[in-house]
Design an enzyme around this catalytic site. Structure first.
Site, short mmCIF file in Angstrom:
data_model
loop_
_atom_site.label_atom_id
_atom_site.label_comp_id
_atom_site.label_asym_id
_atom_site.label_seq_id
_atom_site.Cartn_x
_atom_site.Cartn_y
_atom_site.Cartn_z
N GLN A 152 19.64 30.14 80.61
CA GLN A 152 19.09 31.49 80.92
C GLN A 152 20.16 32.37 81.57
OE1 GLN A 152 16.16 31.96 79.71
NE2 GLN A 152 15.00 30.09 79.89
N HIS A 153 21.44 32.17 81.20
CA HIS A 153 22.52 32.89 81.87
C HIS A 153 23.28 33.83 80.93
CE1 HIS A 153 22.83 29.50 85.14
NE2 HIS A 153 21.73 30.23 85.23
N LEU A 154 22.59 34.41 79.97
CA LEU A 154 23.26 35.25 78.97
C LEU A 154 24.00 36.43 79.64
CD1 LEU A 154 23.06 34.95 75.85
CD2 LEU A 154 21.72 37.05 75.91
#
Ligand code: FAD
Length: 458
Positions: free
Chosen positions: A395-397
């Site tokens: 979830q670190h785009l």
């Protein structure tokens, strides 16, 4: 009076709104797509409880994308629903960042910003730290059994314990996760920055309003369009996050020329929006455990080994199965974001290309094998098929609107987030970070929003 309109009250947007509204000669209006609970007292308890991750299938507080990708859709954005992990990246990441975007992003330049932001309850007195800043930082003292066992396994395997994972020197080993938790409450940027500023007469927050397009006159942005109408401002700051900021620019005619033409969008400014993006691919190493999960923040410890981060999750994502996440923190391969339609209701497409590089696959295999060794278990075989089966997102785009000089063909914004070729338009969120970060991005997002806001108010 200068009018500034901010798109998105997420991690970066909250910081920008709070800092910019300290200037009485400026009016600040924030549009947030999700609910903007007017007071902290109206926040549902699950948002304040750091042991809860309100992102499950029933949650109405998230944007959803294919591949289990989610983003916060509410005041505070992803920072209001995240795991509270708040770790600074090592100096090497800022050396890489400043090499493409200038000395403003060197480690020496950003360290004072990190220090001023924090109120580190354990190390505030230490060099390279801060006390009295808006963001409370603390570390778990009473560990779940699973976390305590993980720490013992790391020690037995010869890894050093790092007392302070935010120490400016940085080094490999395992350590307690610095958390944005205060008195048992999750303290994201809405809590630390936006709510304390809400009383200011020059600050307005409008929730449940999705900006669909930027309004441009020639090469100058003049306002935004949303379902109910149009709002004009002298200056627009886009803080909609790595996915929606890029999508908004492309829908407004700022993006790759061929893509814009194929979507029937008028080209305002050719730009490589979405052409590069990065995440931390994570392999889940799972094993059965009949002990129930104890309530706790998702991560109490992590083990850092160069470009790998091992995450012993305190929660069970599948009942009866424990998981250690093996995340690749400096992947070689990168992804691409494109729009499938000019219709704002159609989500952006993200091709992560996680396992395209031989090196990335090799590092994840090594990480999985190391995890199995730590646990005294076997995974056989750890081949590409196994990697694909157990692959997920951290979830670190980031990086869809990369920062860089005007003559850098990969760059969308300059070193202060100003969009090349467009006047009065700034992007200030995780989408502008031009390099992979070796740690989770929350601390960096808040630092970068602060640094850009500080420049805008002088
Ligand atoms: C479930 C989850 C857990 C995570 N855990 C951690 C962690 O523990 N530690 C860590 O370091 N990182 C973590 N991250 C990542 C981190 O939270 C994000 O990278 C960071 O918050 C990004 O900040 P941002 O300001 O770029 O975007 P966001 O915080 O996502 O903010 C974007 C905001 O813009 C709004 N918006 C979007 N489009 C529009 C529009 N068109 N009009 C109006 N408003 C709009 C959104 O609703 C949102 O509020 C996690 C992320 C998720 C999703």
């Amino acid at each position: 009076m200068t009018s500034t309109l901010i798109v998105g009250a997420g991690s970066a947007g909250c910081v920008l709104a709070a800092r910019l509204s300290t200037d009485p000669a400026r009016s600040v209006h924030v549009f947030e797509a999700g609910p903007a609970f007017p007071t902290m007292g109206q926040l549902p308890y699950e948002l304040l409880d750091p042991t809860s991750l309100p992102v499950g299938p029933e949650s109405r507080l998230v944007w959803r994308y294919p591949g289990n990708l989610v983003r916060g859709k509410l005041i505070g954005g992803s920072g209001a629903i995240n795991g509270s992990y708040f770790i600074r990246p090592p100096a090497a990441d800022f050396a890489a960042w400043s090499s493409v975007a200038g000395p403003r992003w060197s480690f020496e330049a950003v360290l004072p910003v990190f220090c001023d932001l924090e109120d580190d309850r354990d190390f505030g007195w230490a060099p390279g730290h801060g006390a009295g800043g808006p963001i409370p930082i603390s570390r778990t003292r009473d560990f779940t059994t699973f976390s305590a066992e993980f720490a013992q396994q790391c020690t037995a395997a010869g890894f050093p314990e790092i007392p302070d994972l935010n120490a400016p020197t940085g080094s490999d080993g395992f350590g307690r996760v610095p958390l944005t938790v205060s008195n048992g409450l999750r303290s994201g940027p809405a809590v630390t920055h936006l709510y304390p500023a809400m009383h200011r007469p020059n600050l307005t927050i409008t929730g449940d309003t999705t900006v669909t397009r930027l309004l441009l006159r020639g090469n100058r942005v003049i306002g935004v369009e949303w379902a109910g109408g149009r709002t004009y401002a002298d200056q627009i700051v886009v803080c909609a996050g790595a996915i929606e900021s890029a999508a908004l620019l492309i829908r407004s005619g700022i993006g790759p020329e061929a893509q814009l033409r194929s979507l029937g969008i008028e080209v305002v400014q050719p730009a490589p929006v979405g052409a590069w993006c990065t995440d931390h691919p994570e392999i889940g190493v799972e094993f059965p455990d009949d002990q129930p999960a104890e309530p706790a923040v998702p991560l109490e410890y992590v083990l850092e080994i160069d470009d790998l981060e091992l995450r012993p999750y305190t929660r069970m994502f599948t009942p009866g199965l424990r998981r250690i996440g093996v995340a690749l923190m400096h992947p070689e391969s990168s992804g691409e974001l494109t729009l499938a339609s000019a219709d704002p209701r159609v989500p952006a497409r993200i091709d992560h290309r996680y396992l395209h590089s031989d090196r990335d696959r090799a590092r994840l295999r090594e990480g999985a094998a190391l995890t199995a060794d730590l646990l005294g278990r076997r995974i056989d075989p750890i081949d590409d098929a196994w990697l694909h089966t157990n692959l997920g997102t951290s979830q670190h785009l980031s990086g869809t609107c990369r920062m860089g000089a005007a003559d850098d063909e990969r760059a969308v914004v300059d070193e202060l987030g100003r969009v090349h070729g467009i006047e009065a338009l700034t992007v200030a969120d995780l989408s502008i970070v031009p390099v992979p970060l070796r740690r989770g991005p929350q601390a960096t997002t808040v630092m970068l929003a602060t640094a850009i806001a500080d420049h805008m108010v002088v």
